[in-house]
Enzyme design. Structure first.
Site, PDB file in Angstrom:
ATOM      1  N   SER A 288       0.842  -1.192   0.000  1.00 31.56           N
ATOM      2  CA  SER A 288       0.000   0.000   0.000  1.00 31.56           C
ATOM      3  C   SER A 288       0.878   1.243   0.000  1.00 31.56           C
ATOM      4  O   SER A 288       2.023   1.205   0.436  1.00 31.56           O
ATOM      5  CB  SER A 288      -0.896   0.014   1.245  1.00 31.56           C
ATOM      6  OG  SER A 288      -1.617   1.228   1.319  1.00 31.56           O
ATOM      7  N   HIS A 289       0.305   2.336  -0.455  1.00 33.65           N
ATOM      8  CA  HIS A 289       1.002   3.623  -0.382  1.00 33.65           C
ATOM      9  C   HIS A 289       1.039   4.161   1.050  1.00 33.65           C
ATOM     10  O   HIS A 289       1.761   5.093   1.334  1.00 33.65           O
ATOM     11  CB  HIS A 289       0.308   4.644  -1.294  1.00 33.65           C
ATOM     12  CG  HIS A 289       0.701   4.506  -2.724  1.00 33.65           C
ATOM     13  ND1 HIS A 289       0.304   3.450  -3.502  1.00 33.65           N
ATOM     14  CD2 HIS A 289       1.478   5.280  -3.503  1.00 33.65           C
ATOM     15  CE1 HIS A 289       0.805   3.591  -4.717  1.00 33.65           C
ATOM     16  NE2 HIS A 289       1.528   4.697  -4.739  1.00 33.65           N
ATOM     17  N   SER A 290       0.255   3.566   1.921  1.00 33.98           N
ATOM     18  CA  SER A 290       0.155   4.029   3.301  1.00 33.98           C
ATOM     19  C   SER A 290       0.623   2.940   4.263  1.00 33.98           C
ATOM     20  O   SER A 290       0.115   1.812   4.223  1.00 33.98           O
ATOM     21  CB  SER A 290      -1.297   4.396   3.617  1.00 33.98           C
ATOM     22  OG  SER A 290      -1.487   4.539   5.002  1.00 33.98           O
TER      23      SER A 290
END
Length: 121
Positions: free
Chosen positions: A7-9
Site C-alpha cells: 500500500s502507499h500508506s
C-alpha cells in the site's frame, strides 16, 4: 500460501495485516507501505518482503505505482512463486486469507477472487 500487501500508506498496510491476521490466525501475512512515514511505495521494501516469502504467495496492492513496483520486483528477481492478485486490496486479501485457512490452494483462491470481485485494470 502467504499473503503480501503493498500500500502507499504504512497505516493501511498494517491495518489490513491486522484484520486478516485476526480472521486467519496462523497465516503468514507480510505488509509494506509508505516511504519514511510518507505516502508512496518502495521497490526495495517490496523486494525485501518478497525475499522473505516461503512457498507460494498472493500479493495485493492499492493503486498505480504499487502495481508497477511489484511488477518491477518480480521482473528483476526470481519470484515465480509470487502471483499478483488484481483484486480489491482489503476484501481480496481478507477472502484469500480466510480461504487459505480453509485449505484452498492458490488456483482455487484466484477463482474465488474472480467470481467475487471485478479484476483491476
Amino acid at each position: 500460501m502467504e499473503i503480501c500487501v503493498v500500500s502507499h500508506s504504512e497505516q493501511i498496510a498494517a491495518g489490513i495485516k491486522a484484520l486478516v491476521s485476526q480472521m486467519a490466525e496462523g497465516l503468514t501475512i507480510k505488509a509494506v507501505g509508505g516511504i519514511d512515514g510518507e505516502i508512496g511505495t518502495s521497490i526495495d521494501a517490496i523486494t525485501a518482503m518478497f525475499d522473505e516469502v516461503e512457498g507460494e504467495a498472493l500479493v495485493f496492492y492499492d493503486i498505480g505505482s504499487s502495481k508497477m513496483n511489484i511488477e518491477m520486483a518480480l521482473e528483476m528477481n526470481d519470484y515465480s512463486q509470487i502471483t499478483i492478485a488484481h483484486y480489491p486490496l482489503v476484501e481480496g486479501a481478507f477472502l484469500a486469507g480466510v480461504e487459505t485457512m480453509l485449505g484452498k490452494n492458490k488456483d482455487d483462491i484466484l477463482e474465488s477472487l474472480k467470481n467475487n470481485f471485478k479484476e483491476k485494470e
